[in-house]
Design a protein around this motif. Sequence first.
Motif, PDB file in Angstrom:
ATOM      1  N   MET B   2       1.173  -0.955   0.208  1.00 54.47           N
ATOM      2  CA  MET B   2       0.273   0.505  -0.245  1.00 54.47           C
ATOM      3  C   MET B   2       0.931   1.640  -0.181  1.00 54.47           C
ATOM      4  O   MET B   2       0.718   2.248  -0.900  1.00 54.47           O
ATOM      5  CB  MET B   2      -0.493   0.000   1.364  1.00 54.47           C
ATOM      6  CG  MET B   2      -1.552   1.084   1.376  1.00 54.47           C
ATOM      7  SD  MET B   2      -2.967   1.220   0.059  1.00 54.47           S
ATOM      8  CE  MET B   2      -3.973   2.417  -0.020  1.00 54.47           C
ATOM      9  N   VAL B   5       2.438   2.409  -3.267  1.00 50.20           N
ATOM     10  CA  VAL B   5       1.660   2.635  -4.197  1.00 50.20           C
ATOM     11  C   VAL B   5       1.091   4.460  -3.813  1.00 50.20           C
ATOM     12  O   VAL B   5       0.801   5.258  -4.517  1.00 50.20           O
ATOM     13  CB  VAL B   5      -0.060   2.302  -3.948  1.00 50.20           C
ATOM     14  CG1 VAL B   5      -1.059   3.325  -4.904  1.00 50.20           C
ATOM     15  CG2 VAL B   5      -0.155   1.112  -4.102  1.00 50.20           C
ATOM     16  N   LEU B   6       0.453   4.223  -1.892  1.00 50.59           N
ATOM     17  CA  LEU B   6       0.963   5.643  -1.738  1.00 50.59           C
ATOM     18  C   LEU B   6       2.059   6.841  -2.435  1.00 50.59           C
ATOM     19  O   LEU B   6       1.200   7.297  -3.301  1.00 50.59           O
ATOM     20  CB  LEU B   6       0.822   5.784  -0.331  1.00 50.59           C
ATOM     21  CG  LEU B   6      -1.066   5.400  -0.174  1.00 50.59           C
ATOM     22  CD1 LEU B   6      -0.334   5.386   2.206  1.00 50.59           C
ATOM     23  CD2 LEU B   6      -1.811   5.921  -0.353  1.00 50.59           C
ATOM     24  N   GLU B   8       3.699   6.893  -5.285  1.00 51.09           N
ATOM     25  CA  GLU B   8       3.158   7.250  -6.555  1.00 51.09           C
ATOM     26  C   GLU B   8       1.783   8.073  -6.620  1.00 51.09           C
ATOM     27  O   GLU B   8       2.443   8.970  -6.948  1.00 51.09           O
ATOM     28  CB  GLU B   8       3.394   6.099  -7.191  1.00 51.09           C
ATOM     29  CG  GLU B   8       4.207   5.409  -7.481  1.00 51.09           C
ATOM     30  CD  GLU B   8       3.506   3.772  -8.323  1.00 51.09           C
ATOM     31  OE1 GLU B   8       2.187   3.456  -8.883  1.00 51.09           O
ATOM     32  OE2 GLU B   8       4.383   2.852  -8.298  1.00 51.09           O
TER      33      GLU B   8
END
Lengths: 160, 160
Positions: B2, B5-6, B8
């Motif tokens: 996660m 993703v964060l 990015e």
Amino acid sequence: MMSQVLSEQALGVRAFAALLRAHASSTRRLNAQLSADHGLTISDYEVLLRLSRAPERRMRRVDLAEEVLLTASGITRLLDGLERSGLVDRGSCDGDRRVVYAVLTEAGRDKLRTASATHLVQVDELFSERLDEEELERVAELLGKLGDGDGADTACAPDD
Amino acid sequence: MMSQVLSEQALGVRAFAALLRAHASSTRRLNAQLSADHGLTISDYEVLLRLSRAPERRMRRVDLAEEVLLTASGITRLLDGLERSGLVDRGSCDGDRRVVYAVLTEAGRDKLRTASATHLVQVDELFSERLDEEELERVAELLGKLGDGDGADTACAPDD
DNA sequence: TCGCTACTATTGACTACGCAAGCAACTATA
DNA sequence: TATAGTTGCTTGCGTAGTCAATAGTAGCGA
């Protein structure tokens, strides 16, 4: 002589018009998604987020209001809603009995976590769709200067 | 994963947060000034402005709604107010009796002119105070890409 | 001509704020 | 301690905007 003044003004005025449109268009879309998926408004989300990163996950209402740019009454009503949903609790303050802390509950943390999962993706989709990395950095920087004085930390994801 | 993703997402997300703050802070201030000086909201002003530059100073309500990013009902209510104040009139359309034009009255033109005199100065003060010319141009351009699709003409002063 | 669908505008019910006023608790001043 | 001023929060009231439902009009194909 007015038109002279006007042409000098055109830049700031154009920037403001663009700001209005960009804001209306993006918040409408993101608010709709956030509320459909999780029953939260953007302000709700922002409040949960600030609480999650505050020491002991709690904040005074005034401070919270200032951070999310609401008035004192705005924060009271917003927190009313979050309290009714059990996402936030009230806490009292020894030493100053005027203050009422807003305290993030476990349910609130969970909610924020699950909401983040979709919300952050949606925010980023919307913006990356239209601006590249360099542009995003630049626009964030410039908008930062337009924010209210103290350019507080504006990161938007919960810490954990 | 996660957090991967964060990180990015951080760019778009940061830009959005900055947009929210910049918008809240500048509209609150300008709205307060505009309404204190002239009894108009920013949306009122925008509507008067569009009408002033439309052919025959009139527009269909749908089109107006789209330009100022309100819903159909939002425009109805906003125009209710402007009609009550005598700044806008209703006009019917031969050939399509569904449409009701919003027509700028003489009083409306006057109001717009006097309001512009102070409003434009205030807008520009606010923005020039914080960004230089090059930055203003850049931020307007970038925000333009975030607006809703068709980047309509967003100049903000009446024609005359 | 009859229905069907699409579009324009309005209305009712609701939400999210803001402002102004008020209460209660703190601080400072005397 | 009294008194005055300030701060934190809440409440009453008003406003701007949304969505969902409705009605009237337009235009099309059978």
